[in-house]
Write a protein that holds these residues in place. Structure first.
Motif, mmCIF file in Angstrom:
data_model
loop_
_atom_site.group_PDB
_atom_site.id
_atom_site.type_symbol
_atom_site.label_atom_id
_atom_site.label_comp_id
_atom_site.label_asym_id
_atom_site.label_seq_id
_atom_site.Cartn_x
_atom_site.Cartn_y
_atom_site.Cartn_z
ATOM 1 N N VAL A 345 -90.229 -50.876 -45.838
ATOM 2 C CA VAL A 345 -90.908 -50.699 -44.552
ATOM 3 C C VAL A 345 -91.180 -52.093 -44.000
ATOM 4 O O VAL A 345 -91.953 -52.857 -44.579
ATOM 5 N N ASN A 346 -90.535 -52.420 -42.885
ATOM 6 C CA ASN A 346 -90.637 -53.762 -42.315
ATOM 7 C C ASN A 346 -91.155 -53.642 -40.888
ATOM 8 O O ASN A 346 -90.437 -53.210 -39.983
ATOM 9 N N PRO A 354 -99.120 -57.661 -30.207
ATOM 10 C CA PRO A 354 -99.044 -56.993 -31.518
ATOM 11 C C PRO A 354 -98.928 -55.477 -31.385
ATOM 12 O O PRO A 354 -99.420 -54.876 -30.426
ATOM 13 N N CYS A 355 -98.258 -54.854 -32.350
ATOM 14 C CA CYS A 355 -98.164 -53.398 -32.384
ATOM 15 C C CYS A 355 -99.553 -52.800 -32.618
ATOM 16 O O CYS A 355 -100.327 -53.312 -33.437
ATOM 17 N N LYS A 356 -99.846 -51.698 -31.943
ATOM 18 C CA LYS A 356 -101.162 -51.070 -32.033
ATOM 19 C C LYS A 356 -101.041 -49.615 -32.490
ATOM 20 O O LYS A 356 -100.116 -48.911 -32.088
ATOM 21 N N ASN A 357 -101.994 -49.222 -33.328
ATOM 22 C CA ASN A 357 -102.094 -47.833 -33.786
ATOM 23 C C ASN A 357 -100.798 -47.351 -34.418
ATOM 24 O O ASN A 357 -100.231 -46.322 -34.035
ATOM 25 N N ILE A 358 -100.327 -48.099 -35.394
ATOM 26 C CA ILE A 358 -99.152 -47.709 -36.182
ATOM 27 C C ILE A 358 -99.664 -47.051 -37.462
ATOM 28 O O ILE A 358 -100.475 -47.647 -38.185
ATOM 29 N N THR A 359 -99.224 -45.834 -37.753
ATOM 30 C CA THR A 359 -99.681 -45.151 -38.964
ATOM 31 C C THR A 359 -98.497 -44.761 -39.837
ATOM 32 O O THR A 359 -97.446 -44.357 -39.339
ATOM 33 N N VAL A 360 -98.701 -44.903 -41.142
ATOM 34 C CA VAL A 360 -97.726 -44.441 -42.132
ATOM 35 C C VAL A 360 -98.447 -43.456 -43.047
ATOM 36 O O VAL A 360 -99.494 -43.761 -43.611
ATOM 37 N N SER A 375 -90.744 -53.430 -51.609
ATOM 38 C CA SER A 375 -91.996 -53.912 -51.038
ATOM 39 C C SER A 375 -92.006 -53.591 -49.548
ATOM 40 O O SER A 375 -90.996 -53.186 -48.971
ATOM 41 N N ASN A 376 -93.161 -53.787 -48.932
ATOM 42 C CA ASN A 376 -93.320 -53.612 -47.497
ATOM 43 C C ASN A 376 -93.801 -54.917 -46.881
ATOM 44 O O ASN A 376 -94.519 -55.685 -47.533
ATOM 45 N N LEU A 377 -93.430 -55.149 -45.625
ATOM 46 C CA LEU A 377 -93.865 -56.336 -44.913
ATOM 47 C C LEU A 377 -94.464 -55.950 -43.572
ATOM 48 O O LEU A 377 -93.940 -55.080 -42.881
ATOM 49 N N CYS A 378 -95.574 -56.616 -43.219
ATOM 50 C CA CYS A 378 -96.206 -56.390 -41.926
ATOM 51 C C CYS A 378 -96.526 -57.736 -41.280
ATOM 52 O O CYS A 378 -96.997 -58.658 -41.955
ATOM 53 N N SER A 379 -96.266 -57.843 -39.984
ATOM 54 C CA SER A 379 -96.708 -59.019 -39.234
ATOM 55 C C SER A 379 -97.055 -58.593 -37.816
ATOM 56 O O SER A 379 -96.308 -57.848 -37.175
ATOM 57 N N ASN A 380 -98.234 -59.035 -37.380
ATOM 58 C CA ASN A 380 -98.714 -58.750 -36.021
ATOM 59 C C ASN A 380 -98.774 -57.245 -35.737
ATOM 60 O O ASN A 380 -98.308 -56.768 -34.701
ATOM 61 N N ASN A 390 -95.384 -45.302 -51.475
ATOM 62 C CA ASN A 390 -94.477 -45.900 -52.454
ATOM 63 C C ASN A 390 -93.277 -46.486 -51.704
ATOM 64 O O ASN A 390 -92.493 -45.746 -51.130
ATOM 65 N N PRO A 391 -93.202 -47.857 -51.657
ATOM 66 C CA PRO A 391 -94.085 -48.850 -52.257
ATOM 67 C C PRO A 391 -95.430 -48.950 -51.526
ATOM 68 O O PRO A 391 -95.614 -48.324 -50.491
ATOM 69 N N SER A 392 -96.303 -49.771 -52.068
ATOM 70 C CA SER A 392 -97.649 -49.896 -51.503
ATOM 71 C C SER A 392 -97.591 -50.352 -50.059
ATOM 72 O O SER A 392 -96.791 -51.211 -49.689
ATOM 73 N N SER A 393 -98.444 -49.779 -49.252
ATOM 74 C CA SER A 393 -98.434 -50.091 -47.831
ATOM 75 C C SER A 393 -98.986 -51.487 -47.563
ATOM 76 O O SER A 393 -99.860 -51.979 -48.283
ATOM 77 N N CYS A 394 -98.473 -52.097 -46.519
ATOM 78 C CA CYS A 394 -98.998 -53.398 -46.077
ATOM 79 C C CYS A 394 -99.995 -53.233 -44.941
ATOM 80 O O CYS A 394 -100.507 -54.216 -44.397
#
Length: 395
Positions: A345-346, A354-360, A375-380, A390-394
């Motif tokens: 999940v990237n 920045p992205c707003k109100n993103i839910t997984v 793994s997961n990556l999040c920026s902004n 799975n994998p752990s959320s960022c």
């Protein structure tokens, strides 16, 4: 609320289209207008004569293309027509091999209200010659003809058609209202360049259901001005996944909103669920909002979930600016399957917006053999995670 309204509109459209298809008063067979099904004779004149007579007739009409193979150059079926127009393509239509036989469209329907296109035949774009030229140039972004386009069509129903080996994309809508694709099969090699399956642009109320797409670009591409789109029970693979974008390349693009993707399977694709925008400055920010992705299966998919706001194909962007596309209210729910990339999940969002109100919610992705730990990556990005991750959320 918007999704419920779209669903109701789709049901109404299906009921009307299917009922009208059974009440045909006038039949216009292209063979009676001089068409020749030998695969060599050019048939656009005969097809247009049949279309014009049908379009100018009162009541519900059918243009019939019976079994056989029909060679066809660029053709435009113009409206408006007087009633429901039903085009039955039971024969195979083949395009010229020359990539430059048309500009950007092969078969077009324009300014038609109440249109049904169906049949057991197939559209064969004969795209291999175009791909060969393009594959020699890795930065190739050609305007090869799209096999079938719908421009300013209101109440359209396309079903049980097949499209193979398009030179450019297979199907495209532009400026359409209430248009539905069902039981359509789309096929081109995975290495065929720019052969998008279905591209949606500046259209409102588009439903794509029970469609099988294997191609060399996006299975479905949702671009500028697309609103109230429902995608369900679609199989995608090979291809580049189900994409929103690219967005934000040029000024003047329109917002994209209310997109729902559910009960779909992606297999051996280079992306899964993707939202992409250019790293460019716009005079006015563009909005992409209210997207729902749920109940999606991934099989051997690269980049299963990706928001890429630094999109720059071919590395041709010399000066990257933060994307001016505002992405908000996006939900990923019950996404499961196998990833071919370590980053499952990237979420790579814009530093300016920045992205707003993103839910997984309930994400279960595992690595293919040899990929390594995911793994997961999040920026902004601002948002939250719920349920299994799975994998752990960022987030």
């Amino acid at each position: 609320m918007a999704a419920k309204v779209l669903f109701a509109l789709c049901l109404l459209l299906v009921f009307i289209a299917e009922s009208q298809a059974t009440k045909v008063n006038n039949l216009f067979n292209v063979m009676n207008y001089g068409a020749t099904a030998d695969g060599k004779t050019e048939n656009s004149a005969a097809f247009l004569k049949a279309w014009r007579d049908a379009c100018n007739s009162n009541g519900n009409v059918t243009v019939m293309i019976p079994r056989g193979t029909y060679f066809l150059k660029q053709i435009v079926f113009n409206g408006p027509c007087r009633g429901w127009t039903n085009v039955i393509i039971d024969g195979d239509l083949i395009a010229p091999t020359d990539p430059s036989f048309a500009t950007d469209k092969w078969i077009s329907f324009r300014y038609v209200k109440n249109l049904i296109v169906s049949g057991q035949g197939k559209l064969d774009g004969q795209g291999s010659s175009a791909w060969e030229d393009c594959n020699k140039n890795h930065n190739c972004r050609p305007s090869f003809p799209i096999s079938m386009t719908f421009d300013y069509v209101t109440n359209g129903y396309i079903h049980h058609l097949s499209s193979i080996n398009s030179k450019g994309g297979h199907f495209k809508t532009y400026g359409c209202e209430n248009i539905r694709f069902t039981n359509v099969k789309i096929s081109a090699p995975g290495d065929s360049p720019n052969t998008d399956g279905i591209k949606i642009s500046n259209s409102n109320g588009v439903a794509i259901e029970r469609v099988n797409i294997g191609t060399g670009d996006d299975c479905i591409a949702i671009i500028s001005g697309s609103k109230n789109v429902l995608i369900s029970n679609v199989f995608c693979g090979p291809g580049h996944g189900i994409s929103v974008g690219s967005l934000g390349r040029d000024d003047g693009e329109e917002n994209v909103e209310n997109i729902k993707v559910r009960n779909c399977t992606l297999s051996d694709t280079t992306n899964g669920l993707r939202i992409k925008s250019w790293a460019r400055t716009l005079s006015k920010p563009l909005k992409a909002s209210n997207f729902v992705y749920e109940d999606i299966v991934m099989n051997n998919v690269y980049n299963p979930i990706i928001i890429d706001q630094e999109y720059c194909p071919g590395g041709t962007c010399s000066n990257k600016d933060p994307s001016h596309v505002e992405i908000s209210d996006v939900s990923f729910k019950n996404i499961r399957g196998s990833s071919n990339t370590q980053v499952a999940v990237n979420l790579k969002c814009s530093a300016k917006f920045p992205c707003k109100n993103i839910t997984v919610n309930t994400i279960d992705l595992w690595q293919n053999r040899g990929v390594g730990k995911l793994s997961n990556l999040c920026s902004n990005v601002n948002g939250a995670s719920y349920g299994k991750q799975n994998p752990s959320s960022c987030l």
